[in-house]
Design an enzyme around this catalytic site. Structure first.
Site, PDB file in Angstrom:
ATOM      1  N   LYS A   1      34.635  10.527  16.082  1.00  0.00           N
ATOM      2  CA  LYS A   1      33.833  10.572  17.471  1.00  0.00           C
ATOM      3  C   LYS A   1      32.445  10.764  17.328  1.00  0.00           C
ATOM      4  CE  LYS A   1      36.220  14.562  19.403  1.00  0.00           C
ATOM      5  NZ  LYS A   1      36.371  15.103  18.162  1.00  0.00           N
TER       6      LYS A   1
ATOM      7  N   ARG B   1      35.365  21.881   4.301  1.00  0.00           N
ATOM      8  CA  ARG B   1      35.504  22.858   5.642  1.00  0.00           C
ATOM      9  C   ARG B   1      36.556  23.458   5.730  1.00  0.00           C
ATOM     10  NH1 ARG B   1      32.726  19.244  10.643  1.00  0.00           N
ATOM     11  NH2 ARG B   1      34.600  20.310  11.305  1.00  0.00           N
TER      12      ARG B   1
ATOM     13  N   ARG C   1      37.701  14.802   3.176  1.00  0.00           N
ATOM     14  CA  ARG C   1      36.419  14.969   3.671  1.00  0.00           C
ATOM     15  C   ARG C   1      35.543  16.287   2.948  1.00  0.00           C
ATOM     16  NH1 ARG C   1      35.064  14.276   9.693  1.00  0.00           N
ATOM     17  NH2 ARG C   1      36.468  16.523   9.821  1.00  0.00           N
TER      18      ARG C   1
ATOM     19  N   ARG D   1      45.046  21.918  14.132  1.00  0.00           N
ATOM     20  CA  ARG D   1      44.277  21.394  15.280  1.00  0.00           C
ATOM     21  C   ARG D   1      44.856  20.310  16.202  1.00  0.00           C
ATOM     22  NH1 ARG D   1      38.848  19.882  12.823  1.00  0.00           N
ATOM     23  NH2 ARG D   1      38.023  20.081  14.907  1.00  0.00           N
TER      24      ARG D   1
ATOM     25  N   ARG E   1      37.125  19.973  26.340  1.00  0.00           N
ATOM     26  CA  ARG E   1      38.232  20.015  25.431  1.00  0.00           C
ATOM     27  C   ARG E   1      39.393  20.514  26.074  1.00  0.00           C
ATOM     28  NH1 ARG E   1      35.786  19.731  19.922  1.00  0.00           N
ATOM     29  NH2 ARG E   1      37.335  19.382  18.587  1.00  0.00           N
TER      30      ARG E   1
HETATM   31  P1  AMP Z   1      34.579  19.645  16.107  1.00  0.00           P
HETATM   32  O1  AMP Z   1      33.261  19.448  15.339  1.00  0.00           O
HETATM   33  O2  AMP Z   1      34.184  18.837  17.576  1.00  0.00           O
HETATM   34  O3  AMP Z   1      35.806  19.181  15.295  1.00  0.00           O
HETATM   35  O4  AMP Z   1      34.782  20.953  16.550  1.00  0.00           O
HETATM   36  C1  AMP Z   1      34.990  21.982  15.427  1.00  0.00           C
HETATM   37  C2  AMP Z   1      35.722  23.279  16.052  1.00  0.00           C
HETATM   38  O5  AMP Z   1      34.611  23.814  16.879  1.00  0.00           O
HETATM   39  C3  AMP Z   1      36.917  23.280  16.654  1.00  0.00           C
HETATM   40  O6  AMP Z   1      37.783  23.114  15.918  1.00  0.00           O
HETATM   41  C4  AMP Z   1      36.803  24.555  17.573  1.00  0.00           C
HETATM   42  O7  AMP Z   1      36.971  25.622  16.939  1.00  0.00           O
HETATM   43  C5  AMP Z   1      35.151  24.473  18.116  1.00  0.00           C
HETATM   44  N1  AMP Z   1      34.930  23.596  19.201  1.00  0.00           N
HETATM   45  C6  AMP Z   1      34.183  22.679  19.516  1.00  0.00           C
HETATM   46  N2  AMP Z   1      34.175  22.172  20.573  1.00  0.00           N
HETATM   47  C7  AMP Z   1      34.854  22.795  21.445  1.00  0.00           C
HETATM   48  C8  AMP Z   1      35.369  23.072  22.679  1.00  0.00           C
HETATM   49  N3  AMP Z   1      34.914  22.089  23.668  1.00  0.00           N
HETATM   50  N4  AMP Z   1      36.147  24.183  23.194  1.00  0.00           N
HETATM   51  C9  AMP Z   1      36.541  25.111  22.404  1.00  0.00           C
HETATM   52  N5  AMP Z   1      36.380  24.976  21.016  1.00  0.00           N
HETATM   53  C10 AMP Z   1      35.504  23.955  20.581  1.00  0.00           C
END
Ligand code: AMP
Length: 215
Positions: free
Chosen positions: A13, A155, A122, A166, A88
């Site tokens: 996304k 990562r 990745r 997750r 989220r």
């Molecule tokens: P992403 O890069 O979108 O996969 O996000 C990486 C990490 O950031 C997630 O696993 C969460 O720990 C944190 N994170 C990102 N967006 C949110 C959100 N809206 N609410 C809470 N944690 C978030």
């Protein structure tokens, strides 16, 4: 255009949101990117968020909502945005409702097995941030960045155990949002199982289709 892009972790996304951002000239707001930047800058928020990111847990709602509120209020009056990774949780969705209205929600659907394969392969360059994939987009020299020659790393939140956690959190906390936006009639579902190019085509088609519906 005020867009939200929803989907499981590693659904691509972020890539699609950045394509939409270029194509339609609207800013791409990624909570994951913003949080990672806060962590690397060692800000107050970054220090508090770090452990959650590392473990693949969601950062507490109050921290994320406050962070996004500031950014959205700045953007809102101008040209719109594409929100990637927010909301989220149902709490975040309700908080977002109080800040602004959303025109469309793109839901990028990807199967669990595909999510896991994408995440564990990745790699990211620890110096310049270029992202690779050991299967789909490998570097020329194993584990070394083509651009700057630095070592590639995985990562923490891409490790297999973390991605599975997750996914569980995604199902419990984020999937309920799909129903809410569907009921509002603003949800568009996109198949994200294919290549980046195929998904891009599906996204653009979905956006044109849903815009057509408005007319
Ligand atoms: P992403 O890069 O979108 O996969 O996000 C990486 C990490 O950031 C997630 O696993 C969460 O720990 C944190 N994170 C990102 N967006 C949110 C959100 N809206 N609410 C809470 N944690 C978030």
């Amino acid at each position: 255009m005020r867009l939200v892009i929803l989907g499981p972790p590693s659904s691509g996304k972020g890539t699609q949101a950045s394509m939409i951002s270029d194509r339609f000239g609207i800013p791409h707001l990624s909570t994951g990117d913003i949080l990672r930047e806060e962590v690397s800058l060692r800000t107050d928020l970054g220090v508090r968020a770090e452990v959650f990111l590392k473990e693949g847990e969601l950062v507490p709602d109050d921290l994320v909502v406050q962070m996004m509120k500031n950014r959205l209020l700045r953007r809102n009056r101008v040209e719109g945005f594409v929100l990637d990774g927010f909301p989220r949780t149902i709490h975040q969705l309700k908080a977002l409702d109080k800040i602004t209205t959303i025109d469309k929600v793109l839901f990028v659907e990807v199967k669990d097995e595909e999510v896991i394969a994408r995440a564990v392969g990745r790699r990211i360059c620890q110096k310049c941030g270029r992202i690779y994939h050991m299967r789909f987009d490998p570097p020329e020299v194993d584990e070394i960045c083509d651009v700057c020659g630095s070592r590639l790393i995985q990562r923490d939140d891409d490790k297999e155990a973390t991605i599975k956690r997750r996914l569980r959190i995604y199902r419990r906390q984020t999937v309920p949002l799909i129903k809410v936006y569907e009921k509002r009639g603003i949800l568009v579902v996109v198949d994200g199982n294919g290549t980046i190019k195929e998904t891009k085509r599906n996204v653009l088609r979905a956006l044109a289709w849903s815009e057509g519906q408005d007319r």
